[in-house]
Design an enzyme around this catalytic site. Sequence first.
Site, PDB file in Angstrom:
ATOM      1  N   GLU A 167      92.510 -45.200 -53.585  1.00 48.18           N
ATOM      2  CA  GLU A 167      91.898 -46.465 -53.986  1.00 48.18           C
ATOM      3  C   GLU A 167      92.560 -47.066 -55.232  1.00 48.18           C
ATOM      4  OE1 GLU A 167      87.650 -45.968 -54.282  1.00 48.18           O
ATOM      5  OE2 GLU A 167      87.460 -45.276 -52.223  1.00 48.18           O
ATOM      6  N   GLU A 363      87.379 -41.544 -46.431  1.00 51.60           N
ATOM      7  CA  GLU A 363      86.074 -41.466 -47.102  1.00 51.60           C
ATOM      8  C   GLU A 363      85.101 -42.379 -46.379  1.00 51.60           C
ATOM      9  OE1 GLU A 363      85.772 -42.365 -51.294  1.00 51.60           O
ATOM     10  OE2 GLU A 363      87.522 -41.144 -51.742  1.00 51.60           O
TER      11      GLU A 363
HETATM   12  O1  IFM Z   1      82.845 -41.451 -55.487  1.00 48.17           O
HETATM   13  C1  IFM Z   1      83.729 -42.423 -55.048  1.00 48.17           C
HETATM   14  C2  IFM Z   1      85.091 -41.838 -54.792  1.00 48.17           C
HETATM   15  O2  IFM Z   1      85.600 -41.210 -55.911  1.00 48.17           O
HETATM   16  C3  IFM Z   1      86.051 -42.945 -54.404  1.00 48.17           C
HETATM   17  N1  IFM Z   1      85.513 -43.735 -53.328  1.00 48.17           N
HETATM   18  C4  IFM Z   1      84.176 -44.210 -53.426  1.00 48.17           C
HETATM   19  C5  IFM Z   1      83.230 -43.078 -53.781  1.00 48.17           C
HETATM   20  C6  IFM Z   1      81.796 -43.593 -53.912  1.00 48.17           C
HETATM   21  O3  IFM Z   1      81.736 -44.541 -54.937  1.00 48.17           O
END
Ligand code: IFM
Length: 453
Positions: A167, A363
């Site tokens: 990200e 994710e």
């Molecule tokens: O916890 C975060 C993660 O570190 C990166 N993506 C989003 C998740 C939830 O906010």
Amino acid sequence: MTLNLPDGPTLAFGAATASYQIEGATTEDGRGVSIWDTFAATPGAIRDGKDGSIACDSYHRYAEDAALVADLGVGWYRFSVAWPRIIPTGTGAVEPRGLAYYDRLVDSLLERGVTPTGTFYHWDLPQALEDAGGWLHRDTAYAFADYAMVVHERLGDRVKVWATHNEPWCAAYLGYAAGVHAPGRREGGDAHRAAHHLMLGHGLAAQALHAAGSRDVGIVLNLAPIWPEPGTPASAADGVDAVRNRVWLDPLVDGAYDEGLLRVAPELASAELVREGDLDLVKGSADWLGVNYYTPVRPGPVVATPDGEERHPETDAYPGVEPVTFHVQEPRTHIGWEVEPAGLEELLVDTFKRTGLPLMVTENGAAYADDHVVDGVVQDEDRRAYLESHIAATESAREAGADIRGYIVWTLLDNFEWAEGYTKNFGIVRVDPVTQDRTPKASYRWLQERLKG
Ligand code: IFM
């Protein structure tokens, strides 16, 4: 051609975590200071005033975590490496005890039949590099590539699938424009410099990793479907899409920043910033793409924030874009994000069309209050329903022809949720905040049963 990405007739499953969110032990075994240590110590930066110094204590409990992953029945575990554990000041001397920790982690996963996949950068930049300019400075990209190679030389015999960044949008724009993530800077359009240097770092690392024989180098992006509200100026919607999505995808696919992006980010037209060859290096550098998805983005015409309501945390994260208000429809999770699985399906189909790359959902998951507890077990029906609907959306995108290899749940453990501290739980395993004892939630048991077939 990738060699080691999952490639079965059905989706592969995994669970994810990230170093600063779970490891704790921030002063142990020579680890250097990271920007998240510094940011978390800043009064008011973290909702509950806490930090990652203990977190889930996974630095000591990694074997227990590996066993939880294996028992869950997923084949993959996505972890990130803490740069300050490996090279405490960002460049120069390597800390062998840091490398030894990841050796132990990787071996304990492999012993249990779980395949590890690593991310080199999940936001814990060594503070020494931030002091020298951080991601606003070109040298950080070169330091990143060197660090990635140190890790790869040590773990690459056992970890075959790597992502450079997690990200980078958050690192660049929440970190250097909105100031709600470390390093907490509000630099406006200069945040585009951070974005370029993150991509340059990815390109340099990918080039070196490929030269070392790796064929599974990816990058993980939190792309978002942009769904403008009625009345949103087309230029505003386009600007949001440019800064959220195209700033990463266009260099990867076309080796260029497009006109719409340059309109809102004139900084990226500077030859001093974007040097000859930078974008050629990035073009075609990813063998696969990780997509992190939680919620759609709905920009709308500006409306005043009602008294007593918090501003949307991404309000200042789109420098150069005319002001918008981010709308969030119901239902929402505990962190206030809209639940909309159709957004994931659309995003996967569109991203595959745009890139042609094998995709992994790296994710996806949900924060809930977890206040329904029976006999010590969190009955998180809302999280189970979220996961089920988003896994179904992933399957639908696959059936529609998108090459999606896997679905990795965020996250294994309740952990340090950045600016939210420990107030938002995304885990499928509860972690006791005092003892760090782990207790699988009902959603963990549900996924476990589902994976048994
Ligand atoms: O916890 C975060 C993660 O570190 C990166 N993506 C989003 C998740 C939830 O906010």
